[in-house]
Design a protein around this motif. Structure first.
Motif, mmCIF file in Angstrom:
data_model
loop_
_atom_site.group_PDB
_atom_site.id
_atom_site.type_symbol
_atom_site.label_atom_id
_atom_site.label_comp_id
_atom_site.label_asym_id
_atom_site.label_seq_id
_atom_site.Cartn_x
_atom_site.Cartn_y
_atom_site.Cartn_z
ATOM 1 N N ASN A 339 43.928 71.821 9.944
ATOM 2 C CA ASN A 339 45.274 71.238 9.914
ATOM 3 C C ASN A 339 46.270 72.139 9.180
ATOM 4 O O ASN A 339 47.064 71.678 8.371
ATOM 5 N N ALA A 340 46.238 73.424 9.485
ATOM 6 C CA ALA A 340 47.170 74.347 8.844
ATOM 7 C C ALA A 340 48.619 74.069 9.222
ATOM 8 O O ALA A 340 49.536 74.459 8.492
ATOM 9 N N ASN A 341 48.836 73.407 10.347
ATOM 10 C CA ASN A 341 50.200 73.129 10.799
ATOM 11 C C ASN A 341 50.731 71.789 10.302
ATOM 12 O O ASN A 341 51.850 71.407 10.647
ATOM 13 N N GLY A 342 49.959 71.092 9.501
ATOM 14 C CA GLY A 342 50.398 69.808 8.953
ATOM 15 C C GLY A 342 50.619 69.890 7.458
ATOM 16 O O GLY A 342 50.028 70.725 6.771
ATOM 17 N N ASP A 343 51.471 69.033 6.962
ATOM 18 C CA ASP A 343 51.728 68.949 5.521
ATOM 19 C C ASP A 343 51.773 67.478 5.142
ATOM 20 O O ASP A 343 52.796 66.819 5.281
ATOM 21 N N ASP A 344 50.620 66.967 4.718
ATOM 22 C CA ASP A 344 50.463 65.543 4.430
ATOM 23 C C ASP A 344 50.630 64.697 5.685
ATOM 24 O O ASP A 344 50.968 63.515 5.622
ATOM 25 N N SER A 345 50.407 65.324 6.818
ATOM 26 C CA SER A 345 50.430 64.653 8.116
ATOM 27 C C SER A 345 49.641 65.515 9.082
ATOM 28 O O SER A 345 49.326 66.671 8.785
ATOM 29 N N ALA A 346 49.344 64.976 10.250
ATOM 30 C CA ALA A 346 48.571 65.722 11.232
ATOM 31 C C ALA A 346 49.485 66.673 11.992
ATOM 32 O O ALA A 346 50.429 66.251 12.663
ATOM 33 N N GLY A 347 49.235 67.971 11.887
ATOM 34 C CA GLY A 347 49.980 68.956 12.645
ATOM 35 C C GLY A 347 49.251 69.313 13.926
ATOM 36 O O GLY A 347 48.162 68.804 14.227
ATOM 37 N N ALA A 348 49.845 70.207 14.719
ATOM 38 C CA ALA A 348 49.229 70.646 15.967
ATOM 39 C C ALA A 348 47.858 71.247 15.684
ATOM 40 O O ALA A 348 47.719 72.144 14.860
ATOM 41 N N GLY A 349 46.850 70.740 16.358
ATOM 42 C CA GLY A 349 45.487 71.224 16.189
ATOM 43 C C GLY A 349 44.656 70.481 15.174
ATOM 44 O O GLY A 349 43.474 70.779 15.007
ATOM 45 N N ALA A 350 45.229 69.499 14.466
ATOM 46 C CA ALA A 350 44.487 68.754 13.447
ATOM 47 C C ALA A 350 43.354 67.946 14.078
ATOM 48 O O ALA A 350 43.501 67.373 15.153
ATOM 49 N N ILE A 351 42.238 67.893 13.362
ATOM 50 C CA ILE A 351 41.065 67.126 13.793
ATOM 51 C C ILE A 351 40.840 66.007 12.783
ATOM 52 O O ILE A 351 40.675 66.267 11.590
ATOM 53 N N ASN A 352 40.830 64.786 13.233
ATOM 54 C CA ASN A 352 40.644 63.640 12.338
ATOM 55 C C ASN A 352 39.254 63.669 11.706
ATOM 56 O O ASN A 352 38.244 63.620 12.399
ATOM 57 N N ARG A 353 39.232 63.731 10.384
ATOM 58 C CA ARG A 353 37.984 63.656 9.629
ATOM 59 C C ARG A 353 38.301 62.981 8.304
ATOM 60 O O ARG A 353 38.946 63.559 7.450
ATOM 61 N N TYR A 354 37.813 61.760 8.131
ATOM 62 C CA TYR A 354 38.189 60.923 7.003
ATOM 63 C C TYR A 354 37.203 61.110 5.848
ATOM 64 O O TYR A 354 36.233 60.372 5.709
ATOM 65 N N GLY A 355 37.443 62.147 5.043
ATOM 66 C CA GLY A 355 36.676 62.338 3.819
ATOM 67 C C GLY A 355 35.377 63.078 3.945
ATOM 68 O O GLY A 355 34.795 63.489 2.942
ATOM 69 N N LEU A 356 34.886 63.291 5.162
ATOM 70 C CA LEU A 356 33.639 64.016 5.388
ATOM 71 C C LEU A 356 33.763 64.826 6.674
ATOM 72 O O LEU A 356 34.389 64.383 7.640
ATOM 73 N N GLY A 357 33.153 65.999 6.678
ATOM 74 C CA GLY A 357 33.159 66.816 7.881
ATOM 75 C C GLY A 357 32.040 67.829 7.851
ATOM 76 O O GLY A 357 31.410 68.076 6.817
ATOM 77 N N ALA A 358 31.790 68.423 9.013
ATOM 78 C CA ALA A 358 30.798 69.481 9.154
ATOM 79 C C ALA A 358 31.439 70.611 9.937
ATOM 80 O O ALA A 358 32.070 70.372 10.974
ATOM 81 N N LEU A 359 31.276 71.840 9.442
ATOM 82 C CA LEU A 359 31.953 72.988 10.026
ATOM 83 C C LEU A 359 30.956 73.999 10.586
ATOM 84 O O LEU A 359 29.854 74.183 10.050
ATOM 85 N N ASP A 360 31.377 74.660 11.651
ATOM 86 C CA ASP A 360 30.639 75.789 12.195
ATOM 87 C C ASP A 360 30.786 76.955 11.211
ATOM 88 O O ASP A 360 31.904 77.331 10.858
ATOM 89 N N PRO A 361 29.685 77.556 10.764
ATOM 90 C CA PRO A 361 29.807 78.596 9.735
ATOM 91 C C PRO A 361 30.446 79.883 10.230
ATOM 92 O O PRO A 361 30.883 80.697 9.420
#
Length: 629
Positions: A339-361
């Motif tokens: 969510n680099a395009n958001g600032d305390d809101s969902a920007g273009a490309g944001a992925i909803n993840r509420y407090g937990l996530g898993a990332l591709d290394p």
């Protein structure tokens, strides 16, 4: 991934991509037989045999399904299989437990913010009998100062970190190493962190590489052994004479939002020790990795080192991180990832993840794993500010936090994501064979298939592909074909569709991901995938672009990067493919060319004409891809 507005230039430190790796994810459904804590938080876990130990600031616990709470302050144990409480384990501490580790002889080492244990003075560090919780009096380790935040045992070495200045009567600032069996101080380790950015100096997060050769510490300090190291230090030669490595980054120097004395909160090494990842909170500041997850390569040396990749939450805290099984798990008080395009809101490309996530290394993109910190019943705590600990145990990923919901269920202050019911994501990439077939669209539902061995083109054959209509740029990954489909009903006039590609046939398409609705896929004049990245061109623009791309979930990254290029005009490119180390590309003039590609830069003077426009195939379609069947 960070956008240009935050960094001077959106260029990752890793110029070339990283090869995909198989990833093993836990189940996103928390186990139902794990105990609950009623209040406070859970900060630490350890395992000895089939017993799991849990530390934190709680004062009441109960087994899953029990109706009543049992008073138990700061530390308890339960059976890993049944979830039953270990009622014989009853240590008495007068303050919170922050850290747990297991000694080589099977005892439980405890660190935290306590003054007495079992009625005897043991300030912030103690070893306990794992069955009864009795103090092991012969263990001589003593913290003579502040908080012990982390304890890690590697071999017979116990590393501790926190806010102390003395250990076993000798001066050690924030970091120390002891004999894990006896508790004796190791005088050969003298790595002292000091000088807080503001407030109290401390080391908050600590990780030791699995091979025992290096460690990374993060926290509120600016100097280590007299060298400038702001919030992060890499220490090497742990098996010889430990020293501060020639490694530093400027990305944790700037002040983020007010109220955050430091923001590098947690760190962990990969299972093979080749890289480490840092979780941060802090808000936002230009040029700083506030509210991010960043990967760094362990072997890199030098100053002003940037992350290999950076995942930005868009102004939300990340407080815990665990790299395990080729997955980077993160937890905190965030609502989105990528969510680099958001600032305390969902920007273009944001992925909803509420407090937990898993990332591709390999690229930091979110995987399809979204349990959420939700489900707390009325009258309990729904959403706490800190997820204190993610810890890979023998049967899954344990989480300790300050709320009562997990996976849309009640889980008091802790939970387990079991390995059982999880899944393995295979490593997929662009076709790696040196020979195969180039496919180029000639009309709606029609393509020409041309054998290609990396150097020479074979005889073209016209084939019908009725599913491939209104198509634009296309690229293959594993057994799938991704392609832009113009559609007037799409939010931006086109979708990035996905089809199974098998035996030379394009299957029925589906929309890759609703998270891609912001992306204008039909602006690509050609595309290919390689090593976690989608490379592409745009008509009339002399740049080779790329974004991170995650096949698990078919998600396009939020930040656009460019590959340095000379003596080549990408604005006329039509259709791209990667074949055996080269970009094969068509052109508005109908000519097919190839140019070497090392992912770092492109030199157009090395290009080679494969086929002229008069060779029977018009190579000016954006729908060009390479496949092995």
């Amino acid at each position: 991934m960070l956008a240009a507005g935050l960094l001077a230039a959106p260029t990752p430190a890793q110029a070339d991509g990283l090869p995909p790796v198989p990833m093993t994810l836990t189940s996103p459904n928390p186990a139902d037989n794990i105990p609950h804590a009623q209040n406070g938080d859970v900060k630490a876990f350890a395992e000895i045999g089939t017993t799991v130990y849990v530390g934190g600031s709680f004062t009441s616990i109960k087994a899953a399904g029990d109706a009543s709470w049992t008073a138990r302050n700061y530390l308890f144990a339960y059976d890993r299989t049944s979830g039953a409480l270990k009622t014989g384990f009853t240590p008495a501490l007068d303050g919170a437990v922050h850290a747990l580790a297991v000694s080589p002889d099977g005892k439980l080492i405890v660190g935290g913010a306590f003054g007495t244990v079992n009625g005897v003075a043991r300030k912030n560090l103690v070893e306990l009998d794992p069955t009864t919780g009795a103090t092991v009096g012969s263990w001589v380790g003593r913290s003579d100062g502040g908080l012990v935040r982390r304890t890690i045992v590697v071999g017979n070495k116990l590393y501790i970190a926190g806010a102390f200045h003395w250990v076993n009567g000798t001066q050690h600032l924030l970091l120390a190493r002891l004999d894990a069996t006896t508790g004796a101080i190791d005088p050969t380790f003298q790595i002292d962190a000091s000088v807080a950015r503001s407030s109290v100096e401390l080391v908050w997060g600590l990780a030791v590489a699995p091979n025992g050769e290096s460690l990374v510490a993060v926290g509120n300090f600016t100097q280590v052994n007299g060298a400038s190291r702001n919030q992060v230090v890499l220490v090497e030669q742990l098996k010889g004479t430990p020293k501060v490595a020639n490694w530093s980054t400027q990305r944790y120097v700037a002040q983020c939002a007010a109220g955050f004395p430091f923001y590098a909160r947690d760190v962990d090494f990969s299972d093979d020790g080749s890289y480490f990842v840092i979780a941060a909170d802090g808000g936002r500041a230009t040029g700083a990795y506030c509210d991010t997850i960043a990967r760094f390569e362990t072997a890199t040396r030098g100053a002003a080192i940037d992350g290999t990749w950076v995942d930005d939450t868009g102004h939300d805290s990340v407080t815990s991180i665990e790299a395990a099984d080729n997955v980077v798990y993160v937890g905190g008080h965030f609502r989105w990832l990528s969510n680099a395009n958001g600032d305390d809101s969902a920007g273009a490309g944001a992925i909803n993840r509420y407090g937990l996530g898993a990332l591709d290394p390999i690229n930091g993109m979110p995987l399809v794993w979204n349990p959420t910190r939700s489900g707390a019943p009325a009258g309990t705590t729904e959403w706490g500010p800190i997820l204190w600990e993610l810890w890979r145990g023998s049967n899954g990923l344990l989480a300790g936090f300050d709320n009562d919901g997990l996976g849309n269920e009640y889980h008091g202050r802790m939970g387990l994501f079991p390995l059982a019911g999880g899944r393995t994501i295979p490593a997929v990439n662009a076709p790696t064979a040196a020979s195969g077939y180039l496919y180029v669209s000639t009309a709606d539902g029609q393509v020409t298939k041309v054998p290609f061995d990396g150097t020479t083109l074979g005889t073209p054959v016209a084939t019908s592909q009725p599913n491939l209509t209104a198509a634009g740029a296309a690229f293959s990954v594993g057994n799938k074909l991704y392609w832009s489909k113009t559609d007037a009903t799409a939010p931006n006039g086109s979708y990035l569709d996905v089809s199974i590609f098998s035996a030379g046939s394009v299957g029925a398409p589906w929309v890759g991901s609703g998270f891609n609705s912001w992306f204008k896929a039909n602006t690509m004049s050609g595309a290919f995938y390689l090593d976690g990245r989608m490379y592409y061109t745009k008509a009339g623009i002399n740049k080779l672009f790329y974004r991170y791309f995650e096949p698990d979930g078919h998600i396009v990254g939020c930040t656009e990067f460019t590959v340095p290029s000379l003596n080549i005009y990408w604005g006329n490119a039509r259709g791209l493919a990667w074949v055996n180390g080269k970009i094969v590309y068509g052109n508005v003039d109908g000519v097919l060319r190839t140019v070497p590609f090392n992912q770092r830069a492109v030199e157009g003077r090395a290009s080679f004409r494969l086929a002229p426009a008069s060779a029977g195939v018009n190579w000016s379609s954006p729908t060009l891809f390479f496949a092995t069947s």
